[in-house]
Design a protein around this motif. Structure first.
Motif, short mmCIF file in Angstrom:
data_model
loop_
_atom_site.label_atom_id
_atom_site.label_comp_id
_atom_site.label_asym_id
_atom_site.label_seq_id
_atom_site.Cartn_x
_atom_site.Cartn_y
_atom_site.Cartn_z
N GLY A 36 0.82 -1.20 0.00
CA GLY A 36 0.00 0.00 0.00
C GLY A 36 0.85 1.25 0.00
N ASP A 37 0.18 2.35 0.12
CA ASP A 37 0.83 3.66 0.08
C ASP A 37 1.02 4.18 1.50
OD1 ASP A 37 1.93 5.99 -0.91
OD2 ASP A 37 -0.01 6.94 -1.23
N VAL A 38 2.01 3.60 2.20
CA VAL A 38 2.36 4.01 3.56
C VAL A 38 3.87 4.08 3.68
CG1 VAL A 38 0.29 3.10 4.68
CG2 VAL A 38 2.25 1.62 4.39
N THR A 39 4.33 4.84 4.65
CA THR A 39 5.77 4.97 4.85
C THR A 39 6.26 3.95 5.88
OG1 THR A 39 5.61 6.55 6.67
CG2 THR A 39 5.62 7.46 4.42
N THR A 40 7.54 3.71 5.87
CA THR A 40 8.15 2.83 6.86
C THR A 40 7.89 3.35 8.26
OG1 THR A 40 9.87 2.16 5.29
CG2 THR A 40 10.33 1.80 7.63
N ASP A 41 8.00 4.67 8.45
CA ASP A 41 7.76 5.26 9.76
C ASP A 41 6.34 5.01 10.25
OD1 ASP A 41 10.35 6.23 9.93
OD2 ASP A 41 9.82 8.25 9.25
N GLN A 42 5.37 5.09 9.35
CA GLN A 42 3.97 4.83 9.72
C GLN A 42 3.79 3.38 10.16
OE1 GLN A 42 2.41 6.27 5.90
NE2 GLN A 42 0.98 7.52 7.08
N VAL A 43 4.39 2.47 9.42
CA VAL A 43 4.28 1.04 9.75
C VAL A 43 4.97 0.77 11.09
CG1 VAL A 43 4.92 -1.30 9.07
CG2 VAL A 43 4.07 0.31 7.35
N GLN A 44 6.15 1.31 11.28
CA GLN A 44 6.87 1.09 12.54
C GLN A 44 6.07 1.63 13.72
OE1 GLN A 44 10.60 2.86 11.17
NE2 GLN A 44 11.60 0.92 11.61
N ALA A 45 5.45 2.78 13.57
CA ALA A 45 4.64 3.36 14.65
C ALA A 45 3.43 2.49 14.94
CB ALA A 45 4.21 4.78 14.28
N ALA A 46 2.79 1.96 13.92
CA ALA A 46 1.62 1.10 14.11
C ALA A 46 2.01 -0.20 14.80
CB ALA A 46 0.94 0.81 12.77
N VAL A 47 3.13 -0.77 14.41
CA VAL A 47 3.60 -2.01 15.04
C VAL A 47 3.89 -1.76 16.51
CG1 VAL A 47 5.51 -3.67 15.10
CG2 VAL A 47 4.46 -3.06 12.91
N SER A 48 4.53 -0.67 16.81
CA SER A 48 4.82 -0.31 18.20
C SER A 48 3.53 -0.10 18.99
CB SER A 48 5.68 0.95 18.23
OG SER A 48 5.99 1.29 19.54
N GLU A 49 2.55 0.52 18.37
CA GLU A 49 1.26 0.79 19.01
C GLU A 49 0.51 -0.51 19.32
OE1 GLU A 49 -1.52 3.34 20.66
OE2 GLU A 49 0.40 3.91 19.78
N ALA A 50 0.77 -1.55 18.55
CA ALA A 50 0.07 -2.84 18.73
C ALA A 50 0.48 -3.55 20.00
CB ALA A 50 0.32 -3.74 17.52
N GLY A 51 1.61 -3.20 20.55
CA GLY A 51 2.10 -3.85 21.76
C GLY A 51 3.59 -3.65 21.90
N ASP A 52 4.23 -4.54 22.57
CA ASP A 52 5.67 -4.43 22.82
C ASP A 52 6.44 -5.04 21.65
OD1 ASP A 52 7.98 -3.80 24.20
OD2 ASP A 52 7.98 -5.65 25.35
N TYR A 53 6.26 -4.44 20.47
CA TYR A 53 6.88 -4.95 19.25
C TYR A 53 7.66 -3.82 18.58
CZ TYR A 53 2.84 -7.98 19.95
OH TYR A 53 1.88 -8.78 20.50
N THR A 54 8.64 -4.20 17.78
CA THR A 54 9.36 -3.24 16.95
C THR A 54 9.45 -3.81 15.53
OG1 THR A 54 11.50 -4.22 17.53
CG2 THR A 54 10.76 -2.34 18.84
N ALA A 55 9.62 -2.93 14.57
CA ALA A 55 9.76 -3.35 13.18
C ALA A 55 11.00 -2.70 12.59
CB ALA A 55 8.53 -2.95 12.38
N GLN A 56 11.75 -3.48 11.86
CA GLN A 56 12.94 -3.00 11.17
C GLN A 56 12.73 -3.18 9.68
OE1 GLN A 56 15.47 -1.59 12.83
NE2 GLN A 56 14.37 -1.96 14.73
N PRO A 57 13.07 -2.18 8.87
CA PRO A 57 12.94 -2.34 7.41
C PRO A 57 13.84 -3.46 6.90
CG PRO A 57 13.52 -0.06 7.99
CD PRO A 57 13.59 -0.88 9.24
N ALA A 58 13.35 -4.16 5.91
CA ALA A 58 14.13 -5.27 5.33
C ALA A 58 15.15 -4.75 4.35
CB ALA A 58 13.21 -6.24 4.62
#
Length: 58
Positions: A36-58
């Motif tokens: 979709g049309d989202v930024t890495t920062d948006q995805v990382q923030a959403a993942v963090s908001e979901a709980g105690d998770y982090t996301a790193q770009p591949a």
């Protein structure tokens, strides 16, 4: 992520982002794929908001 609840939490939070067309979470590998049309920062923030998770770009 350690269980299907984790997968559901992350999937739900990322799906709420405007512009997301598809979210695929692979519990075995811990990978998240977002289409979709989202930024890495948006995805990382959403993942963090979901709980105690982090996301790193591949």
């Amino acid at each position: 992520m350690t269980c299907q609840h984790c997968v559901a939490s992350v999937t739900e939070e990322v799906n709420e982002l405007s512009g997301v067309q598809e979210v695929v979470v692979d519990l075995a590998t811990g990978r998240l794929r977002v289409v979709g049309d989202v930024t890495t920062d948006q995805v990382q923030a959403a993942v963090s908001e979901a709980g105690d998770y982090t996301a790193q770009p591949a």
